[in-house]
Motif scaffolding. Structure first.
Motif, PDB file in Angstrom:
ATOM      1  N   PHE A  13      -3.610  -6.217  15.913  1.00 16.09           N
ATOM      2  CA  PHE A  13      -2.807  -5.749  14.918  1.00 16.09           C
ATOM      3  C   PHE A  13      -3.593  -5.792  13.784  1.00 16.09           C
ATOM      4  O   PHE A  13      -3.998  -6.811  12.908  1.00 16.09           O
ATOM      5  CB  PHE A  13      -1.866  -7.101  14.878  1.00 16.09           C
ATOM      6  N   ASP A  14      -4.064  -4.693  13.226  1.00 17.21           N
ATOM      7  CA  ASP A  14      -4.964  -4.469  12.017  1.00 17.21           C
ATOM      8  C   ASP A  14      -4.613  -3.451  11.080  1.00 17.21           C
ATOM      9  O   ASP A  14      -4.717  -2.032  11.076  1.00 17.21           O
ATOM     10  CB  ASP A  14      -6.267  -4.007  12.454  1.00 17.21           C
ATOM     11  N   PRO A  15      -3.863  -4.122  10.007  1.00 13.80           N
ATOM     12  CA  PRO A  15      -3.491  -2.755   8.839  1.00 13.80           C
ATOM     13  C   PRO A  15      -4.289  -2.214   8.193  1.00 13.80           C
ATOM     14  O   PRO A  15      -4.035  -1.247   7.546  1.00 13.80           O
ATOM     15  CB  PRO A  15      -2.608  -3.949   8.001  1.00 13.80           C
ATOM     16  N   ASP A  16      -5.854  -2.730   8.139  1.00 16.88           N
ATOM     17  CA  ASP A  16      -6.657  -2.073   7.579  1.00 16.88           C
ATOM     18  C   ASP A  16      -6.848  -0.680   8.319  1.00 16.88           C
ATOM     19  O   ASP A  16      -7.712  -0.008   7.512  1.00 16.88           O
ATOM     20  CB  ASP A  16      -8.090  -2.857   7.363  1.00 16.88           C
ATOM     21  N   ARG A  17      -6.466  -0.409   9.369  1.00 14.63           N
ATOM     22  CA  ARG A  17      -6.655   0.826   9.838  1.00 14.63           C
ATOM     23  C   ARG A  17      -6.179   1.959   8.757  1.00 14.63           C
ATOM     24  O   ARG A  17      -6.577   3.199   8.869  1.00 14.63           O
ATOM     25  CB  ARG A  17      -5.795   1.214  11.033  1.00 14.63           C
ATOM     26  N   TYR A  18      -5.159   1.543   8.144  1.00 13.26           N
ATOM     27  CA  TYR A  18      -4.433   2.521   7.138  1.00 13.26           C
ATOM     28  C   TYR A  18      -4.553   2.277   5.709  1.00 13.26           C
ATOM     29  O   TYR A  18      -4.143   2.698   4.895  1.00 13.26           O
ATOM     30  CB  TYR A  18      -2.899   2.326   7.088  1.00 13.26           C
ATOM     31  N   ALA A  19      -6.013   1.636   5.154  1.00 16.24           N
ATOM     32  CA  ALA A  19      -6.416   1.361   4.136  1.00 16.24           C
ATOM     33  C   ALA A  19      -6.615   2.688   3.138  1.00 16.24           C
ATOM     34  O   ALA A  19      -6.371   2.611   2.059  1.00 16.24           O
ATOM     35  CB  ALA A  19      -7.725   0.693   4.146  1.00 16.24           C
ATOM     36  N   ASN A  20      -6.730   3.650   3.638  1.00 15.97           N
ATOM     37  CA  ASN A  20      -6.785   5.247   2.908  1.00 15.97           C
ATOM     38  C   ASN A  20      -5.779   6.303   3.374  1.00 15.97           C
ATOM     39  O   ASN A  20      -5.791   7.263   3.084  1.00 15.97           O
ATOM     40  CB  ASN A  20      -8.407   5.622   3.385  1.00 15.97           C
ATOM     41  N   MET A  48       4.636  -0.179  13.804  1.00 17.93           N
ATOM     42  CA  MET A  48       5.106   1.033  14.719  1.00 17.93           C
ATOM     43  C   MET A  48       4.294   1.464  15.529  1.00 17.93           C
ATOM     44  O   MET A  48       4.584   1.997  16.662  1.00 17.93           O
ATOM     45  CB  MET A  48       5.761   1.992  13.669  1.00 17.93           C
ATOM     46  N   ARG A  49       2.913   1.477  15.230  1.00 15.64           N
ATOM     47  CA  ARG A  49       1.831   1.895  16.150  1.00 15.64           C
ATOM     48  C   ARG A  49       1.559   0.818  17.322  1.00 15.64           C
ATOM     49  O   ARG A  49       1.597   1.034  18.598  1.00 15.64           O
ATOM     50  CB  ARG A  49       0.377   2.202  15.581  1.00 15.64           C
ATOM     51  N   TRP A  50       1.542  -0.370  17.080  1.00 15.37           N
ATOM     52  CA  TRP A  50       1.460  -1.567  17.614  1.00 15.37           C
ATOM     53  C   TRP A  50       2.412  -1.974  18.684  1.00 15.37           C
ATOM     54  O   TRP A  50       2.342  -2.100  20.129  1.00 15.37           O
ATOM     55  CB  TRP A  50       0.984  -2.811  16.908  1.00 15.37           C
ATOM     56  N   MET A  51       3.578  -1.834  18.414  1.00 16.27           N
ATOM     57  CA  MET A  51       4.890  -1.905  19.323  1.00 16.27           C
ATOM     58  C   MET A  51       5.544  -0.851  19.267  1.00 16.27           C
ATOM     59  O   MET A  51       6.659  -0.845  18.778  1.00 16.27           O
ATOM     60  CB  MET A  51       5.390  -3.148  18.678  1.00 16.27           C
ATOM     61  N   THR A  97      -9.607   1.949  17.025  1.00 23.52           N
ATOM     62  CA  THR A  97     -10.735   0.913  17.533  1.00 23.52           C
ATOM     63  C   THR A  97      -9.934  -0.217  17.906  1.00 23.52           C
ATOM     64  O   THR A  97      -9.102  -0.817  17.028  1.00 23.52           O
ATOM     65  CB  THR A  97     -11.830   0.775  16.447  1.00 23.52           C
ATOM     66  N   ASN A  98     -10.344  -0.952  18.989  1.00 23.10           N
ATOM     67  CA  ASN A  98      -9.653  -2.224  19.344  1.00 23.10           C
ATOM     68  C   ASN A  98      -8.066  -2.212  19.296  1.00 23.10           C
ATOM     69  O   ASN A  98      -7.326  -2.744  18.453  1.00 23.10           O
ATOM     70  CB  ASN A  98     -10.220  -3.233  18.713  1.00 23.10           C
ATOM     71  N   ALA A 113       5.914  12.829  26.044  1.00 21.69           N
ATOM     72  CA  ALA A 113       5.027  12.606  25.150  1.00 21.69           C
ATOM     73  C   ALA A 113       4.529  10.853  25.436  1.00 21.69           C
ATOM     74  O   ALA A 113       5.387  10.068  25.217  1.00 21.69           O
ATOM     75  CB  ALA A 113       5.470  12.406  23.752  1.00 21.69           C
ATOM     76  N   ASN A 114       3.378  10.846  25.878  1.00 24.10           N
ATOM     77  CA  ASN A 114       2.752   9.540  26.481  1.00 24.10           C
ATOM     78  C   ASN A 114       2.387   8.598  25.061  1.00 24.10           C
ATOM     79  O   ASN A 114       1.292   8.460  24.842  1.00 24.10           O
ATOM     80  CB  ASN A 114       1.479   9.629  27.349  1.00 24.10           C
ATOM     81  N   VAL A 115       3.388   8.248  24.289  1.00 19.97           N
ATOM     82  CA  VAL A 115       3.198   7.477  23.325  1.00 19.97           C
ATOM     83  C   VAL A 115       2.106   6.240  23.385  1.00 19.97           C
ATOM     84  O   VAL A 115       1.159   5.909  22.392  1.00 19.97           O
ATOM     85  CB  VAL A 115       4.662   7.053  22.665  1.00 19.97           C
ATOM     86  N   TRP A 116       2.553   5.410  24.377  1.00 17.94           N
ATOM     87  CA  TRP A 116       1.734   4.298  24.505  1.00 17.94           C
ATOM     88  C   TRP A 116       0.357   4.563  24.737  1.00 17.94           C
ATOM     89  O   TRP A 116      -0.537   3.968  23.935  1.00 17.94           O
ATOM     90  CB  TRP A 116       1.939   3.639  25.660  1.00 17.94           C
ATOM     91  N   ALA A 117      -0.092   5.515  25.524  1.00 14.57           N
ATOM     92  CA  ALA A 117      -1.535   5.993  25.587  1.00 14.57           C
ATOM     93  C   ALA A 117      -2.007   6.535  24.485  1.00 14.57           C
ATOM     94  O   ALA A 117      -3.300   6.244  24.087  1.00 14.57           O
ATOM     95  CB  ALA A 117      -1.515   6.981  26.682  1.00 14.57           C
ATOM     96  N   ILE A 118      -1.300   7.193  23.627  1.00 15.16           N
ATOM     97  CA  ILE A 118      -1.694   7.748  22.210  1.00 15.16           C
ATOM     98  C   ILE A 118      -2.232   6.644  21.457  1.00 15.16           C
ATOM     99  O   ILE A 118      -3.287   6.684  20.637  1.00 15.16           O
ATOM    100  CB  ILE A 118      -0.960   8.783  21.702  1.00 15.16           C
ATOM    101  N   HIS A 119      -1.024   5.896  21.110  1.00 13.95           N
ATOM    102  CA  HIS A 119      -1.394   4.634  20.258  1.00 13.95           C
ATOM    103  C   HIS A 119      -2.295   3.737  20.563  1.00 13.95           C
ATOM    104  O   HIS A 119      -2.905   3.256  19.988  1.00 13.95           O
ATOM    105  CB  HIS A 119       0.063   3.955  20.290  1.00 13.95           C
ATOM    106  N   MET A 120      -2.598   3.596  21.890  1.00 14.42           N
ATOM    107  CA  MET A 120      -3.631   2.752  22.411  1.00 14.42           C
ATOM    108  C   MET A 120      -5.116   3.302  22.915  1.00 14.42           C
ATOM    109  O   MET A 120      -5.718   2.660  23.381  1.00 14.42           O
ATOM    110  CB  MET A 120      -3.090   1.880  23.563  1.00 14.42           C
ATOM    111  N   ASP A 121      -5.002   4.541  22.639  1.00 14.19           N
ATOM    112  CA  ASP A 121      -6.492   5.167  22.748  1.00 14.19           C
ATOM    113  C   ASP A 121      -7.414   4.617  21.999  1.00 14.19           C
ATOM    114  O   ASP A 121      -7.371   4.906  20.545  1.00 14.19           O
ATOM    115  CB  ASP A 121      -6.352   6.656  22.473  1.00 14.19           C
ATOM    116  N   PRO A 122      -8.517   4.174  22.333  1.00 18.41           N
ATOM    117  CA  PRO A 122      -9.670   3.467  21.473  1.00 18.41           C
ATOM    118  C   PRO A 122     -10.283   4.439  20.859  1.00 18.41           C
ATOM    119  O   PRO A 122     -10.990   4.091  19.884  1.00 18.41           O
ATOM    120  CB  PRO A 122     -10.540   2.731  22.289  1.00 18.41           C
ATOM    121  N   ASN A 123     -10.427   5.642  21.040  1.00 18.71           N
ATOM    122  CA  ASN A 123     -10.957   6.963  20.222  1.00 18.71           C
ATOM    123  C   ASN A 123     -10.358   7.148  18.955  1.00 18.71           C
ATOM    124  O   ASN A 123     -10.923   7.729  18.016  1.00 18.71           O
ATOM    125  CB  ASN A 123     -11.301   8.001  21.235  1.00 18.71           C
ATOM    126  N   ARG A 124      -9.007   6.751  19.018  1.00 20.19           N
ATOM    127  CA  ARG A 124      -8.074   7.108  18.131  1.00 20.19           C
ATOM    128  C   ARG A 124      -7.884   5.876  17.334  1.00 20.19           C
ATOM    129  O   ARG A 124      -7.832   6.046  15.830  1.00 20.19           O
ATOM    130  CB  ARG A 124      -6.710   7.522  18.604  1.00 20.19           C
TER     131      ARG A 124
END
Length: 547
Positions: free
Chosen positions: A406-413, A355-358, A401-402, A388-399
């Motif tokens: 497609f990295d499910p480990d972002r949500y490991a915790n 949902m974040r990536w696409m 990384t990279n 609400a600039n959803v794409w910009a928020i989802h693709m913010d490298p400060n929020r």
């Protein structure tokens, strides 16, 4: 002579006034958030791109910060490009940020003013919101798991037999789940004309609603008074509405008749019949209430799953890691179930990352503020459209990384449900923004979360996803940045090779579905013999009291 001279002066004064007003149109008023330089009349309209507008909005966010403004013709747009800004305004000040702007093509012409998604905040929207909450709240959502389980198993069988039709199998899966909840019947075939009409019609509606011609008519409302033949997309939008209304009202009238005859199965339309008797709204509105739920439950979840398949093709290392987790928890002798979710954090991460990536609503659906407001020292005028600039928020490298990985480990915790994320006081813990915000947040997120988990975990359990090859045998890598256009988006069509992981996996898919057919479905109609217990339909008590 004197009177004619006075008249001439009056005409000249009127013309000068009109010229001054015209030159002021498009000008950014003092106090508004910053934004790109404007030109007379157009404002920033000349800077808007014909395709991939989300990329331009992202570029401006990097240049002008978390809140910026655009002047598009006569209209003011305020763009929120940070999670904090969305939380502060759309959530915390939802009492004034929950309406919708006028959308002449998308709402008036192509929806007859009946589409719930674009309906302005008021008594009718609140009445519909209360009714829908009854069938989509957290407790109610759990009762639909038997529907999700059945349709998911049929989707697996379809993908096994016709893997090249994977997109249509996902659409049938989400659509059939929704038709059962809303109208009481299953959608049996990927070629069902009403299924195809729903998805193709919604895609056309989203495209025309997000088109430049629609924007021109909204940004310069005086143009709406021109003769029909001079208005771009006027007749096309009307035609879309007539076709869509025939589908939605037809579904509704069939369900209403069956309910009144005592032959209908428990479904949302039971509540809708009761509410219509109290509120007295038209069959057209009833059709669009049920139809809006149908499109909401069918389209965006299917689009997210299509994006997930693309991710598995492009990021095979994610597929491998996910399958290792599934094999460790489930093995090969049974299908995964919802009960396995707590032991599959990586798969839960796949759901959230999909949902974040696409993000299907890539720039959100515009809100409208109903009175003057102030934020971060800037003035936000009543009537402004809030993006609400959803794409910009989802693709913010400060929020994240990279962010294009497609990295499910972002949500490991991240052990929170979608609802817990969406309502968390700490907005940095929100996983994504595709469910919207404030009082307009998607009420079906509980159901979507389960539908996505079941689909993703079982597809990964059952199949390997690989790149297709061209005539020379070279692998075809889908372009992850090529998206359809419009208010809602999904990846442009791409090829994929989908194979069962083993003959044992394929055999279990077939025998599992055979058991479902024999125990749950009528042999002739393929509809449920008996509706699963625990449904909340019919428990809603309509009231004219405003919420």
């Amino acid at each position: 002579m004197a009177s004619s001279g006075v008249a001439s002066v009056g005409v000249i004064a009127a013309l000068l006034f009109l010229v001054v007003k015209l030159l002021q149109t498009g000008k950014r008023a003092a106090g508004l958030p910053p934004g790109p330089p404007t030109v007379p009349v157009l404002g920033n309209l000349h800077l808007m791109t014909a395709r991939d507008g989300h990329l331009q909005f992202q570029k401006w966010a990097k240049e002008y910060g978390p809140i910026y403004s655009l002047k598009l013709g006569t209209k003011t747009f305020v763009v929120l490009s940070s999670d904090t800004a969305v939380k502060d305004l759309l959530d915390k000040r939802s009492n004034i940020y929950s309406s919708r702007p006028d959308m002449f093509i998308g709402s008036t012409l192509a929806s007859g003013g009946l589409r719930v998604l674009l309906m302005q905040y008021g008594p009718t929207w609140r009445m519909i919101h209360r009714m829908i909450h009854n069938i989509l709240n957290i407790k109610a959502a759990v009762t639909y798991v038997p529907y999700q389980d059945l349709e998911n198993k049929f989707m697996l069988l379809g993908m096994l037999n016709q893997p090249e039709e994977f997109a249509n199998h996902m659409r049938r899966y989400t659509n059939s789940l929704t038709t059962q909840m809303i109208f009481g019947f299953r959608t049996l075939n990927i070629n069902d004309p009403k299924l195809q009409q729903l998805f193709h019609g919604f895609e056309k509606w989203a495209e025309v609603t997000g088109s430049s011609s629609a924007q021109i008519l909204d940004l310069f409302p005086i143009l709406q008074r021109l003769p029909k033949f001079l208005l771009p997309n006027y007749r096309y939008a009307e035609k879309l509405h007539q076709e869509e209304k025939a589908l939605y009202v037809g579904h509704w009238l069939n369900a209403k008749k069956a309910i009144k005859d005592g032959t209908g199965k428990p479904c949302f339309c039971v509540d809708l019949v009761k509410s219509q008797e109290v509120e007295g709204f038209s069959d057209d509105l009833a059709g669009y209430i049920s139809g809006s739920l149908l499109e909401a439950g069918s389209d965006t979840t299917a689009a997210t799953l299509i994006g997930f398949i693309q991710a598995m093709v492009v990021f095979p290392e994610v597929q491998k890691k996910a399958q290792e987790e599934i094999d460790r928890v489930v093995g090969t002798e049974r299908l995964p179930t919802m009960e396995d979710a707590p032991q599959m954090q990586y798969i839960r991460g796949c759901v959230k990352e999909s949902m974040r990536w696409m993000p299907t609503n890539i720039l959100g659906v515009p809100h409208s503020v109903i009175k003057d407001d102030e934020y971060m020292g800037y003035r936000i005028p009543a009537g402004a459209s809030i993006i609400a600039n959803v794409w910009a928020i989802h693709m913010d490298p400060n929020r994240h990384t990279n962010p294009r990985a497609f990295d499910p480990d972002r949500y490991a915790n991240d052990f929170l449900s979608e609802f817990e994320c969406a309502t968390n006081p700490d907005v940095s813990k929100r996983d994504h923004f595709i469910f919207g915000a404030g009082r307009r947040v998607c009420q079906g997120m509980h159901i979507a979360e389960r539908s996505l988990f079941l689909a993703i975990v079982r597809m990964l359990w059952a199949f390997d996803f690989e790149k297709a090859r061209d005539a020379r045998g070279s692998p075809i890598t889908p372009d992850i940045d090529k998206l359809t256009q419009g208010l809602f988006v999904l990846p442009e069509p791409f090829p994929a090779v989908i194979k069962p992981r083993s003959e044992g996996h394929a055999r279990l898919i077939r025998t599992t579905w055979q058991t479902c057919e024999e125990t749950l479905l009528d042999p002739e109609t393929k509809q449920w013999k008996n509706v699963p217990e625990g449904m909340v339909f019919g428990t809603y008590t309509p009231s004219k009291e405003e919420g």
